[in-house]
Design an enzyme around this catalytic site. Sequence first.
Site, mmCIF file in Angstrom:
data_model
loop_
_atom_site.group_PDB
_atom_site.id
_atom_site.type_symbol
_atom_site.label_atom_id
_atom_site.label_comp_id
_atom_site.label_asym_id
_atom_site.label_seq_id
_atom_site.Cartn_x
_atom_site.Cartn_y
_atom_site.Cartn_z
ATOM 1 N N CYS B 92 0.824 -1.218 0.000
ATOM 2 C CA CYS B 92 0.000 0.000 0.000
ATOM 3 C C CYS B 92 0.858 1.268 0.000
ATOM 4 C CB CYS B 92 -0.966 -0.049 1.190
ATOM 5 S SG CYS B 92 -2.372 1.053 1.005
ATOM 6 N N HIS B 191 -3.821 -5.861 2.107
ATOM 7 C CA HIS B 191 -3.632 -5.983 3.550
ATOM 8 C C HIS B 191 -4.253 -7.299 3.988
ATOM 9 C CE1 HIS B 191 -2.494 -1.767 3.822
ATOM 10 N NE2 HIS B 191 -3.594 -1.417 3.190
#
Lengths: 408, 251
Positions: B92, B191
Amino acid sequence: MTARYTLARAAGATAAGLSRLTGRGGGTTIGGRVTLLVDPLAMTRAAAGRELALVTGTNGKTTTRTLLVAALETREPVVSNGGGANLPTGLTAALTADRTSRLGVLEVDEPFLPKVAQAVRPRAVVLLNLSRDQLDRYAEVRRLAGIWHEALSGPAAPAVVANADDPLVVWAATGATDVVWVAAGQGWTFDSTSCPACGDVLQRDGQRGWRSPGCGLARPTPAWSVTGRTVTAPDGTSYDVKLGIPGDVNVGNAALAAAAAGLWGVSPAKAFDAMARIPSVEGRYLETTYSGRPLRLLLAKNPAGWVEAIGMSRAEAPVVVAVNARAADGRDPSWLWDVPFELLRGRHAVATGERSRDVAVRLRYAGVDHIRVDDPADALRAAHGSGPIEVLANYTAFQSYRRVVRDA
Amino acid sequence: MPDAVRIALVFPSLLGTYGDGGNASVLAQRLRWRGVEAETVDVAVDDALPEQADVYVLGGGEDTAQTLAVSRLADGVLARAADAGKPVFAVCAGFQILGETFLDGAGAVHAGVGLIDCRTDRLPGSRAVGELLGEPAVDGVVELLTGYENHGGRTLLGPAAKPLARVRSGTGNGDGVDGAVQGSVVATYLHGPALARNPALADWLLSKVVGDLAPLDDSEEQELRRERLTALRRARAAWWRRQWRPPARGT
């Protein structure tokens, strides 16, 4: 009082009553929603003539609200919002249902503080702490501090009672003219590594001090300090705070509540005395039994809260870890990996809740002996031994357990 | 093979908002379970990145943290690690800052660390928030890649970077693929954390350090993966049902 507001209040009460009658829910949210639909200014009108305190922050809203209500009720009746109904709908429902209390304590969901403060013009705002929570909804913690900062700046801002140990809270409160700083503690520092004002890395002194080398934002000198279970008031008097609810973190919350109660002339001695008589808060910390075994329910909604809850749990007791990921919990349970479940090594754990598989994988890597059980009641029966069980659950999983122990 | 494999978790206080620090724990445990010594090193933001680590892990973070992290990574340690073929795994925000450029919260363009040939701007429309499922596009990983994404960035890869996966569900980089692979640098928007949800990806990274690995009993991970894939299928079926509902008849 306008005709529209009278009608709005009646319509809300009717909707709430119908919702309860048909068993669809507690009726608080739907009642408040109907009231606001009929009169969008209903929250402002319902707040008129009252002296309100708002309580907000990531963790401890309900507990601190309850402590502050207890302290203020030593003076006179207080209107408040229970059941986690801390959005404008719930606040409106609480305020319209109680038409007589002049004092009020309302817990407010963090992002709604500006809207609510503007609508109800509170006398005081209590800022507890800010840390990561429900990132799928709020995206960033610092943004929340920013909108608080904006809402609490300016000459018309209410008095602020704020946690001096949390840099995000301090920055949010720096624009306010009237601030009472309370050293309520900060167990979770991972969301305040960089300065919320300038982005520089905060320097910490290993105690509770912190300072931004970039802009000079630093921990203010607190008027109220907390050391262990001792709270020292601005006049230098120390109080040994014995609460009926566990956790050092709640001594900090009690100090914040006492500071807020002081604005209404309640003495610390009287305030702490009233707070000591609270045994549990809406099922949180509740000690009960299940099939003859002592059991305690601890609510933990985010990493900071889990660290607190694991710390409160009795070291020998097996632990039931119950996790859901509904909208009210946050849809992404990745935060399980921010929680030091390694602390549970040597104890038996039962993973349950709708995301029990995420919990089981987390416990596997943490090296914690565990099994996974779908049903919450079966999970209690699966806990090893015959002594006390600690149930650690996030928001909606906690509600399931309140039903399990109630129906037992 | 090194005596103890050292896994550096890069600035967890800045790049660790979404539990991504778990990726380092997963890598270390999967080595230990196979009898390989492993240690994780949390690199504090004031400390220099260690030169002698074997794997570097970066996680997600907030906007101000991103620019701060880039300034701390300018010392070249990470670039030398990548040149030496050491795995660098970034998620990310960690992915975005390893690229050529990215945007800060105010929309200003910042130079990244430059280890991945990619540029990040804003996704058109709202943030990408939800389950992300991808088909791996690299040799050596055959299992679907599953996780949760939560970002507003769109990352377009240049010719030197290859995608990690083709998106089956979700957004990923924003153009039908997720992540990047460039040399030993591997990045993704997943995630969960990514390596807890995808043990095959974890072992693929580890094999770059210690060679072939014996299989582990991953039944709990597989159970989690099955449950997530089923939940995703159900959610998609519900979505299609909503699309097919006949429009309300107006007057």
